[in-house]
Write a protein that holds these residues in place. Structure first.
Motif, PDB file in Angstrom:
ATOM      1  N   ARG A   1       0.838  -1.211   0.000  1.00 37.14           N
ATOM      2  CA  ARG A   1       0.000   0.000   0.000  1.00 37.14           C
ATOM      3  C   ARG A   1       0.874   1.262   0.000  1.00 37.14           C
ATOM      4  N   THR A   2       1.941   1.249   0.810  1.00 35.72           N
ATOM      5  CA  THR A   2       2.847   2.400   0.823  1.00 35.72           C
ATOM      6  C   THR A   2       3.514   2.580  -0.530  1.00 35.72           C
ATOM      7  N   ILE A   3       3.858   1.460  -1.167  1.00 34.86           N
ATOM      8  CA  ILE A   3       4.511   1.541  -2.479  1.00 34.86           C
ATOM      9  C   ILE A   3       3.565   2.183  -3.494  1.00 34.86           C
ATOM     10  N   VAL A   4       2.280   1.798  -3.444  1.00 37.87           N
ATOM     11  CA  VAL A   4       1.328   2.398  -4.377  1.00 37.87           C
ATOM     12  C   VAL A   4       1.141   3.881  -4.067  1.00 37.87           C
ATOM     13  N   ASP A   5       1.024   4.203  -2.774  1.00 35.16           N
ATOM     14  CA  ASP A   5       0.820   5.602  -2.398  1.00 35.16           C
ATOM     15  C   ASP A   5       1.979   6.481  -2.845  1.00 35.16           C
ATOM     16  N   ALA A   6       3.195   5.916  -2.873  1.00 31.96           N
ATOM     17  CA  ALA A   6       4.356   6.697  -3.285  1.00 31.96           C
ATOM     18  C   ALA A   6       4.285   7.064  -4.765  1.00 31.96           C
ATOM     19  N   GLN A   7       3.376   6.416  -5.518  1.00 35.38           N
ATOM     20  CA  GLN A   7       3.313   6.679  -6.957  1.00 35.38           C
ATOM     21  C   GLN A   7       2.180   7.626  -7.327  1.00 35.38           C
ATOM     22  N   ALA A   8       1.567   8.265  -6.319  1.00 37.30           N
ATOM     23  CA  ALA A   8       0.513   9.243  -6.618  1.00 37.30           C
ATOM     24  C   ALA A   8       1.153  10.508  -7.179  1.00 37.30           C
ATOM     25  N   GLY A   9       0.387  11.258  -7.971  1.00 39.23           N
ATOM     26  CA  GLY A   9       0.888  12.529  -8.491  1.00 39.23           C
ATOM     27  C   GLY A   9       1.644  12.355  -9.791  1.00 39.23           C
ATOM     28  N   THR A  10       2.317  13.431 -10.226  1.00 46.93           N
ATOM     29  CA  THR A  10       2.982  13.411 -11.526  1.00 46.93           C
ATOM     30  C   THR A  10       4.362  14.041 -11.433  1.00 46.93           C
ATOM     31  N   TYR A  11       5.234  13.656 -12.393  1.00 49.28           N
ATOM     32  CA  TYR A  11       6.498  14.363 -12.590  1.00 49.28           C
ATOM     33  C   TYR A  11       6.232  15.520 -13.545  1.00 49.28           C
TER      34      TYR A  11
ATOM     35  N   PRO B   1       2.884  10.571 -15.162  1.00 47.41           N
ATOM     36  CA  PRO B   1       2.511   9.978 -13.869  1.00 47.41           C
ATOM     37  C   PRO B   1       3.757   9.533 -13.097  1.00 47.41           C
ATOM     38  N   ARG B   2       3.689   9.671 -11.783  1.00 41.19           N
ATOM     39  CA  ARG B   2       4.852   9.347 -10.959  1.00 41.19           C
ATOM     40  C   ARG B   2       4.949   7.832 -10.766  1.00 41.19           C
ATOM     41  N   TRP B   3       4.869   7.082 -11.832  1.00 42.03           N
ATOM     42  CA  TRP B   3       4.959   5.627 -11.722  1.00 42.03           C
ATOM     43  C   TRP B   3       6.421   5.222 -11.653  1.00 42.03           C
ATOM     44  N   HIS B   4       6.662   4.119 -10.964  1.00 43.87           N
ATOM     45  CA  HIS B   4       8.047   3.679 -10.818  1.00 43.87           C
ATOM     46  C   HIS B   4       8.646   3.166 -12.116  1.00 43.87           C
ATOM     47  N   VAL B   5       7.777   2.888 -13.102  1.00 43.19           N
ATOM     48  CA  VAL B   5       8.326   2.304 -14.326  1.00 43.19           C
ATOM     49  C   VAL B   5       9.238   3.300 -15.038  1.00 43.19           C
ATOM     50  N   PHE B   6       9.010   4.607 -14.859  1.00 44.10           N
ATOM     51  CA  PHE B   6       9.833   5.571 -15.598  1.00 44.10           C
ATOM     52  C   PHE B   6      11.254   5.655 -15.047  1.00 44.10           C
ATOM     53  N   PRO B   7      11.454   5.885 -13.741  1.00 42.91           N
ATOM     54  CA  PRO B   7      12.844   5.839 -13.265  1.00 42.91           C
ATOM     55  C   PRO B   7      13.402   4.412 -13.201  1.00 42.91           C
ATOM     56  N   GLN B   8      12.520   3.416 -13.099  1.00 48.72           N
ATOM     57  CA  GLN B   8      12.987   2.040 -12.905  1.00 48.72           C
ATOM     58  C   GLN B   8      12.727   1.183 -14.129  1.00 48.72           C
ATOM     59  N   ILE B   9      12.938   1.734 -15.330  1.00 49.43           N
ATOM     60  CA  ILE B   9      12.579   0.991 -16.538  1.00 49.43           C
ATOM     61  C   ILE B   9      13.382  -0.298 -16.648  1.00 49.43           C
TER      62      ILE B   9
END
Lengths: 349, 164
Positions: free
Chosen positions: A180-190, A195-203
């Protein structure tokens, strides 16, 4: 614990199981349909409109088939193996958050449990899932089953390392193992649009995770354990009727689980644009989550329709000599950037 | 409820351990060992040591035991024939076992006052706390152990590699 809470929790788990097993049944139909279209065929069309009742027909067929146990099989383990497979496949869903926190009668509606070690729990469950396949192959007492399960065990142990290393980047960025914390950390946008998804920095991490996860679910192009052209059907050669169906369900449940985990870790979970009246805003996160999971399932089928199978030694070499070093490099790079970031930004400003 | 669960998992751990010794087939013994590890993980979990519990499952039940089972399958090990037990083991085995148990009991009773009970749920086993201990207070032993394991891996490769 008040009895109402226990009751609500049980109802929630039951509902989740019903939804999940339906999703699994229709994932099979979805795969058959999409693969058929990719090969210029129609796929199942006879049962119901567009073949939509095919899963029901399959279930009836599997339930009524004769259940054969080979005479030289180790009976107890032979019966336990499909159960283990299915139970560990379904257990993964106990920690996956499907939507934002919504308390109904003292119970979180969209997640069964949120332990602090949610992600590790997933890894524990997937590492135990190997036993279903291993023991199935061994207890059947047949050479094709044994070969299939030996391959599968080696493959799953090898790729588990790469998968484990690939998510460390995400953990470094969020600093928590709770899903749940991991999902919450991806709210919002760069910068206001991305979207502030982890896939962009962590491709790179996502690539390693998804390739490893496909290998762990024994799907094409990594379906060594059941390579039907070489091994008849691999580890479940000797299984029939409901026991075979359990392996089948476990495989698709694992696919859905991997898609859910990929969504939660790298694609922002239930986060997506919210609009409309309040009642719609409750449902939309679930819709976004389901849509993302659906996309991953489509990629699974797409890969199956596109790629040929790896050779066994290529598979092992790919896992150990390419995927694992890349995942390890990603961990080092990510931790370096996280440590150096404050200094760098001070230097620029 | 915790007490009932404790006795359930403690009994299953002991039961699996006994089953491990009784079984004649290596695979059944290995599976019993997995049962022992699973029960231990549940006990850790009840003490609040979530991280330890999950790592117990991942590392021991999920990785080490898979290798055990894998090797047993690969060698196609069959039922073990009971060897002719020595007379010493036959007559001294049980008394010595009870002696060991008695000594452990005495040591535990000496260490802890009689009214001290296991506190469920407040074991300092949170992930962050363990990480801090490993990478701050015990950094040197931690690194030394990892080098030791690396040496062991290299040694295994050297031994397994055939001469060209």
């Amino acid at each position: 614990m008040p009895p109402a809470v226990i009751l609500f929790t049980l109802v929630k788990i039951l509902l989740l199981l019903v939804v999940l097993l339906t999703a699994v049944a229709y994932a099979v139909l979805f795969e058959r349909k999409v693969v058929a279209r990719m090969q210029s065929r129609w796929g199942p069309t006879r049962v119901g409109p567009h073949g939509l009742l095919q899963p029901l027909a399959d279930a009836v067929k599997l339930l009524t088939k004769e259940d054969i146990t080979p005479s030289s099989a180790f009976r107890f383990i032979y019966t336990m193996a499909p159960l283990l497979s299915l139970v560990f496949a379904l257990l993964a869903f106990a920690v996956i958050p499907f939507g934002p926190p919504l308390t109904l009668g003292g119970v979180d509606a969209f997640q069964v449990a949120d332990p602090d070690i949610g992600l590790l729990f997933l890894f524990a469950v997937s590492s135990m899932g190997v036993y279903g396949i291993t023991l199935a192959g061994w207890s059947s007492n047949s050479k094709y089953s044994l070969l299939g399960s030996l391959r599968s065990t080696a493959q799953m142990i090898s790729y588990e390392l790469a998968v484990g290393l690939s998510v460390i980047g995400v953990l470094l960025m969020t600093g928590s193992l709770s899903l749940r914390t991991i999902v919450d950390a991806q709210a919002g946008t760069y910068w206001g649009f991305l979207p502030r998804w982890h896939v962009f920095p962590q491709i790179v991490g996502f690539f390693c995770f998804y390739v490893g996860a496909i290998a762990e679910t024994n799907r094409l192009p990594f379906d060594m354990p059941e390579a039907e052209t070489e091994l008849v059907a691999g580890y479940h050669t000797e299984y029939s009727s409901m026991k075979f169906a359990m392996f089948f369900m476990a495989e698709y449940a694992n696919m859905v689980a991997v898609s859910c985990v990929a969504t939660v870790l790298f694609f922002g979970g239930w986060h997506g644009p919210l609009f409309g009246p309040p009642s719609l805003q409750v449902v939309l996160p679930l819709f976004w989550f389901a849509l993302k999971v659906f996309c991953f399932l489509f990629v699974y089928v797409w890969l199956r329709g596109t790629l040929p199978r790896f050779r066994y030694d290529q598979l092992m070499a790919f896992g150990w000599k390419f995927l694992m070093p890349v995942a390890l490099g990603n961990v080092i790079l990510t931790s370096f950037v996280i440590v150096a970031w404050p200094a760098l930004s001070r230097f620029w400003s | 409820m915790y007490q009932a669960l404790f006795f359930l998992f403690a009994a299953s751990a002991v039961g699996f351990a006994i089953n491990l010794l009784i079984q004649r087939h290596p695979i059944h013994s290995a599976l019993s060992l997995i049962g022992v590890m699973g029960s231990l993980a549940s006990l850790y979990l009840m003490l609040g040591a979530e991280f330890l519990a999950v790592v117990q499952v991942i590392v021991y039940a999920g990785a080490v035991m898979v290798l055990f089972v894998f090797v047993i399958m690969l060698l196609n090990a069959d039922k073990e024939e009971p060897s002719d037990r020595s007379k010493m083991a036959k007559y001294l085995g049980l008394p010595l076992l009870f002696l060991l148990l008695a000594m452990i009991t005495v040591v535990i009773y000496r260490q802890f006052p009689e009214d001290a009970m296991v506190q469920f749920g407040d074991f300092p086993g949170q992930t962050a706390a363990i990480g801090r201990l490993l990478f701050r207070d015990f950094l040197l032993p931690f690194e030394v152990i990892s080098i030791l394991i690396l040496i062991a891996i290299i040694g295994a490769i050297v031994l397994a590699k055939k001469e060209p």
